[in-house]
Structure formats: structure tokens, C-alpha cells
Design a protein around this motif. Structure first.
Motif, PDB file in Angstrom:
ATOM      1  N   LYS A 292       0.836  -1.198   0.000  1.00  0.00           N
ATOM      2  CA  LYS A 292       0.000   0.000   0.000  1.00  0.00           C
ATOM      3  C   LYS A 292       0.874   1.252   0.000  1.00  0.00           C
ATOM      4  O   LYS A 292       1.798   1.373   0.806  1.00  0.00           O
ATOM      5  CB  LYS A 292      -0.912  -0.013   1.228  1.00  0.00           C
ATOM      6  N   PRO A 293       0.621   2.207  -0.907  1.00  0.00           N
ATOM      7  CA  PRO A 293       1.457   3.409  -0.967  1.00  0.00           C
ATOM      8  C   PRO A 293       1.264   4.300   0.252  1.00  0.00           C
ATOM      9  O   PRO A 293       0.222   4.253   0.917  1.00  0.00           O
ATOM     10  CB  PRO A 293       0.977   4.104  -2.249  1.00  0.00           C
ATOM     11  N   MET A 294       2.282   5.105   0.534  1.00  0.00           N
ATOM     12  CA  MET A 294       2.218   6.008   1.687  1.00  0.00           C
ATOM     13  C   MET A 294       1.156   7.079   1.485  1.00  0.00           C
ATOM     14  O   MET A 294       0.429   7.430   2.400  1.00  0.00           O
ATOM     15  CB  MET A 294       3.590   6.654   1.906  1.00  0.00           C
ATOM     16  N   ASP A 295       1.078   7.627   0.269  1.00  0.00           N
ATOM     17  CA  ASP A 295       0.105   8.677  -0.030  1.00  0.00           C
ATOM     18  C   ASP A 295      -1.074   8.075  -0.791  1.00  0.00           C
ATOM     19  O   ASP A 295      -0.892   7.233  -1.675  1.00  0.00           O
ATOM     20  CB  ASP A 295       0.745   9.788  -0.875  1.00  0.00           C
ATOM     21  N   ASP A 296      -2.282   8.521  -0.432  1.00  0.00           N
ATOM     22  CA  ASP A 296      -3.466   8.051  -1.139  1.00  0.00           C
ATOM     23  C   ASP A 296      -3.483   8.606  -2.563  1.00  0.00           C
ATOM     24  O   ASP A 296      -3.245   9.805  -2.775  1.00  0.00           O
ATOM     25  CB  ASP A 296      -4.740   8.496  -0.411  1.00  0.00           C
ATOM     26  N   ILE A 297      -3.752   7.735  -3.524  1.00  0.00           N
ATOM     27  CA  ILE A 297      -3.919   8.143  -4.915  1.00  0.00           C
ATOM     28  C   ILE A 297      -5.412   8.102  -5.197  1.00  0.00           C
ATOM     29  O   ILE A 297      -5.990   7.032  -5.412  1.00  0.00           O
ATOM     30  CB  ILE A 297      -3.146   7.214  -5.860  1.00  0.00           C
ATOM     31  N   ALA A 298      -6.054   9.264  -5.155  1.00  0.00           N
ATOM     32  CA  ALA A 298      -7.506   9.334  -5.297  1.00  0.00           C
ATOM     33  C   ALA A 298      -7.900   9.414  -6.767  1.00  0.00           C
ATOM     34  O   ALA A 298      -7.329  10.205  -7.541  1.00  0.00           O
ATOM     35  CB  ALA A 298      -8.053  10.543  -4.542  1.00  0.00           C
ATOM     36  N   VAL A 299      -8.866   8.590  -7.171  1.00  0.00           N
ATOM     37  CA  VAL A 299      -9.346   8.561  -8.552  1.00  0.00           C
ATOM     38  C   VAL A 299     -10.871   8.598  -8.557  1.00  0.00           C
ATOM     39  O   VAL A 299     -11.520   8.266  -7.569  1.00  0.00           O
ATOM     40  CB  VAL A 299      -8.855   7.299  -9.298  1.00  0.00           C
TER      41      VAL A 299
ATOM     42  N   LYS B  72       1.377  -2.770  -8.374  1.00  0.00           N
ATOM     43  CA  LYS B  72       1.989  -1.491  -7.998  1.00  0.00           C
ATOM     44  C   LYS B  72       1.067  -0.337  -8.382  1.00  0.00           C
ATOM     45  O   LYS B  72       0.346  -0.403  -9.374  1.00  0.00           O
ATOM     46  CB  LYS B  72       3.348  -1.322  -8.685  1.00  0.00           C
ATOM     47  N   LEU B  73       1.144   0.722  -7.581  1.00  0.00           N
ATOM     48  CA  LEU B  73       0.362   1.939  -7.827  1.00  0.00           C
ATOM     49  C   LEU B  73       1.298   3.112  -8.095  1.00  0.00           C
ATOM     50  O   LEU B  73       2.348   3.239  -7.470  1.00  0.00           O
ATOM     51  CB  LEU B  73      -0.500   2.280  -6.612  1.00  0.00           C
ATOM     52  N   HIS B  74       0.903   3.955  -9.028  1.00  0.00           N
ATOM     53  CA  HIS B  74       1.645   5.187  -9.306  1.00  0.00           C
ATOM     54  C   HIS B  74       0.643   6.277  -9.657  1.00  0.00           C
ATOM     55  O   HIS B  74      -0.513   6.003  -9.980  1.00  0.00           O
ATOM     56  CB  HIS B  74       2.614   5.008 -10.479  1.00  0.00           C
ATOM     57  N   HIS B  75       1.097   7.518  -9.579  1.00  0.00           N
ATOM     58  CA  HIS B  75       0.326   8.612 -10.184  1.00  0.00           C
ATOM     59  C   HIS B  75       1.244   9.333 -11.157  1.00  0.00           C
ATOM     60  O   HIS B  75       2.358   9.729 -10.818  1.00  0.00           O
ATOM     61  CB  HIS B  75      -0.248   9.569  -9.132  1.00  0.00           C
ATOM     62  N   ILE B  76       0.782   9.458 -12.399  1.00  0.00           N
ATOM     63  CA  ILE B  76       1.569  10.049 -13.477  1.00  0.00           C
ATOM     64  C   ILE B  76       0.729  11.138 -14.119  1.00  0.00           C
ATOM     65  O   ILE B  76      -0.289  10.853 -14.760  1.00  0.00           O
ATOM     66  CB  ILE B  76       1.962   8.997 -14.527  1.00  0.00           C
ATOM     67  N   ASN B  77       1.150  12.391 -13.916  1.00  0.00           N
ATOM     68  CA  ASN B  77       0.401  13.526 -14.433  1.00  0.00           C
ATOM     69  C   ASN B  77      -1.042  13.444 -13.963  1.00  0.00           C
ATOM     70  O   ASN B  77      -1.317  13.464 -12.783  1.00  0.00           O
ATOM     71  CB  ASN B  77       0.526  13.598 -15.956  1.00  0.00           C
ATOM     72  N   ARG B  78      -1.984  13.293 -14.887  1.00  0.00           N
ATOM     73  CA  ARG B  78      -3.402  13.283 -14.496  1.00  0.00           C
ATOM     74  C   ARG B  78      -3.957  11.880 -14.329  1.00  0.00           C
ATOM     75  O   ARG B  78      -5.166  11.705 -14.201  1.00  0.00           O
ATOM     76  CB  ARG B  78      -4.238  14.034 -15.552  1.00  0.00           C
TER      77      ARG B  78
END
Length: 393
Positions: free
Chosen positions: A273-280, A312-318
Motif C-alpha cells: 500500500k502506498p504512503m500517499d493516497d492516490i484518489a481517482v 503497484k500503484l503510481h500517479h503520473i500527471n493526471r
């Protein structure tokens, strides 16, 4: 907070660009030179102009090098994401000829053309010695034409690639819609036949209640009918028109829901689980079901010999991205364009009708997202889902 900082950064870059424009604008130069001449500070003015030119030249070179460095970094880091990789490469290659022409012209032009006499009675701009720059004048049109041709070719190639992917998505969507109509049309008839078979099997079970061999065979028939009912209902539910309940959700939640449904002693599933929430913006249940279908496919490919799955989770731009990678046997290259087609499966059975990945494509497309697959036989298969991020204002 990040968006606000970016806005300030863009505003600063815009201000610096306007200052440079004014610095090299002939009318502004003439105006400032006249003021400097009348105030008898021509030497100081020339000194400040030269310092400004050096500062802005260093700033421009830094921006160019930083820009190319960031593009190369993005290309390497997100190489496995085809859409982002192709878009980054397209921009990077297109900027090369523009940058070259820019440096070719403006590295020497300000020092050649912006030459002042600091005399109010004469034209401030002296004609430069053309004979010293015949090479530049002779080759510049050729270089400019080559740069334009390169950019047009890059645009053509990029548009061709994106058009191909777009056509594949359109074709897949049409196949899913067609399959949905077919399933609805034949479901009723197939169910009637299955009901008749099951009814006859149940009658024979009562008639031959003392015959163990007959009861065993008849039970297989009734169980097969039940499995067929379930498969038909599943196909019908997954291919029918879906209704989404969109809301802001941390992306790890549907992943954890999908993992909870996995039960396999031979396959290890790794998710941190990532440290920061990636909200979608998603329908939590539909995305969880889509992720479960991908995981289920990977497990079915791995279970004969065992293996591992990494999420794995990432956030890339939008985009918020989910990558699901396994170390299984991989997918044949000729099958990569067909895996989202309804009823296409390399392992058909009574319980596997090749609907799961079609459902994934339908759900992700309904979210205005993207789903990609890369695979290498004997090494791995990777699915990547891109979903729109919640904007931080």
C-alpha cells in the motif's frame, strides 16, 4: 498545493519570457537606448544589457537541458506504459529539430544584429558584416526545411500509432456490443434447453434411485447444467450495459477488495500500500471486479507450476495507474490484439468463456481510462490500467 505551486512556477516562466521578448524587441531597444543616451548612461546601459543577455542565455540553456532530461527520465521510468512512453518519445523527438534551429539562429543573432551606435542622429542598428556569416545564410534554409520534415514525419508516425490503438479500441468495443446482443438473444433459448435437460435428469434420478452408476452420471449432468446457467448469467451480466456510480476513491481500496477474493496456495500476490493516497474518480465495485478478473487470469496461467504476481500503484500527471505483472508463460504476440475480444480464450472450458477481460475493457473505457497489456513469452505478462486522478485545486 502542488497545483498552486505549479501555477506560480508557470507564471514565473511566463514573466521571464516576456522580459526576454522585451529585451530583444527592436522598438523597446530603441526606446531604452534613447533614454540611456539622454541620461548620459550609455556605458552603464550597455553593461546591463550584456549582463542580461548572459543571464538569459544561461537560463535558456538550463531550461533546454532540464526539459530534455525530464523527457528522458519520464521515457525510461514509464517505459512499460505504452501510451505515456509513445507520447513522451513523440514530444522529445519533435523538440530536437526545434531546439537545434533555435540554437542555430539565436546563439549568434542577438550579438550580430543587436549592435548599437548609441547615437541619436543615426540608426541604432548597424548592418552586420554579411560575408562573415555566408555559411549560416546558405545552410539555414536547408536546416529549417529538414527540421520541418522531421517534425511532420514524427507527427505522422505518432498519429499512425495512436490511430491504430484507437481503432483497436473501437473494434473491441463493437465486438463487445455485438456479443452483448448475441448473448441476450440466445440466453433465453439456451436456458430453455438446459432446463429441459436438467428436468429429465432429475426425473431419471428418481426413477433409478437404486442404481449408483446411473445416479453418478445423472449428477454430473445436473451439475454441468448448473455451471452452464452460472456461466450464461455471468456472461450476460458482464456484457450488458453497465451503470457507474462515480465518486472519489483511494485507488488501493478496490485493489484490496480484489485481492481478498484470491485464494491460491501456489501463487504469491505482492502488494504494498502506498504512503500517499492516490484518489481517482471510479465506481469502486466495478473496478474491483475488473481487477479481480485480471488477477484471476494471471493465477490460472500460473497455477500449474506456481509463480508470483506484483501489483503497484503510481500517479503520473493526471492518471492514477495500476500495474499487475506476473512471471507466467506470457501471451503469444498474435493473441495480444485479441485478448479483450468476447469469448476469446486460450484456455476455453465450461467455466471460462473468455468474458473477463472484455468486461475489464468495458469498465475501464466507461471510466474514460485506458487498459494496456504487454507480454513476453516465457517471462511475464503485465496489465496496466490508467484512471483519471482527482484534481487537487
Amino acid at each position: 498545493m502542488i497545483t498552486i505551486k505549479r501555477r506560480y512556477f508557470y507564471v514565473l516562466l511566463g514573466i521571464l519570457g516576456i522580459i526576454q521578448f522585451l529585451l530583444y524587441d527592436p522598438s523597446i531597444n530603441l526606446f531604452l537606448q534613447d533614454i540611456a543616451f539622454e541620461a548620459n548612461i550609455s556605458q552603464q546601459y550597455e553593461k546591463y544589457i550584456r549582463i542580461s543577455e548572459l543571464i538569459f542565455k544561461g537560463f535558456n540553456f538550463t531550461c533546454i537541458i532540464t526539459s530534455f532530461g525530464l523527457f528522458i527520465y519520464y521515457f525510461i521510468r514509464y517505459y512499460s506504459l505504452k501510451s505515456i512512453r509513445d507520447h513522451t518519445l513523440y514530444i522529445l523527438i519533435s523538440l530536437i529539430p526545434i531546439t537545434f534551429v533555435h540554437l542555430f539562429i539565436f546563439y549568434w543573432a542577438p550579438f550580430v544584429f543587436v549592435r548599437t551606435t548609441f547615437s541619436k542622429d543615426f540608426i541604432n542598428y548597424i548592418q552586420p558584416p554579411i560575408n562573415l556569416y555566408t555559411g549560416e545564410y546558405r545552410f539555414f534554409p536547408i536546416i529549417a526545411v529538414l527540421a520541418i520534415i522531421t517534425m511532420l514525419y514524427n507527427i505522422y508516425k505518432y498519429k499512425t500509432i495512436t490511430a491504430r490503438h484507437s481503432n483497436l479500441n473501437i473494434i473491441t468495443k463493437k465486438k463487445i456490443d455485438t456479443a452483448s446482443l448475441g448473448v441476450r438473444a440466445f440466453t433465453h433459448a439456451i436456458k430453455n434447453h438446459l432446463l429441459a435437460i436438467r428436468s429429465e435428469a432429475e426425473y431419471l434420478q428418481e426413477k433409478f434411485a437404486s442404481d449408483e452408476d446411473a445416479l453418478y452420471s445423472l449428477k454430473l449432468i445436473t451439475d454441468s447444467c448448473e455451471q452452464s446457467f452460472q456461466s450464461i448469467n455471468e456472461a450476460n451480466n458482464k456484457l450488458k450495459q453497465i451503470t457507474l456510480s462515480i465518486k472519489s476513491v483511494p485507488l488501493y481500496i478496490p485493489i484490496e477488495k480484489a485481492i481478498e477474493r484470491i485464494h491460491s496456495s501456489r501463487v504469491n500476490v505482492y502488494f504494498e500500500k502506498p504512503m500517499d493516497d492516490i484518489a481517482v474518480y471510479i465506481d469502486e465495485n466495478h473496478i474491483a471486479e475488473a481487477l479481480y478478473n485480471i488477477l484471476k487470469n494471471s493465477i490460472e496461467a500460473l497455477e500449474p507450476t506456481g509463480g508470483s504476481i506484483w501489483i503497484k500503484l503510481h500517479h503520473i500527471n493526471r492518471w492514477g495507474t495500476v500495474t499487475i505483472k506476473d512471471d507466467g508463460p506470457g501471451i503469444h504476440t498474435e493473441n495480444l490484439d485479441e485478448i479483450f475480444t468476447p469469448f476469446f480464450s486460450t484456455k476455453p472450458s465450461i467455466t471460462n468463456w473468455g468474458i473477463g477481460l472484455s468486461f475489464c475493457h468495458k469498465v475501464v473505457s466507461a471510466h474514460r481510462g485506458k487498459i494496456e497489456v504487454t507480454s513476453e513469452q516465457g517471462k511475464f505478462t503485465q496489465f496496466t490500467i490508467l484512471l483519471p486522478l482527482v484534481k487537487n485545486e
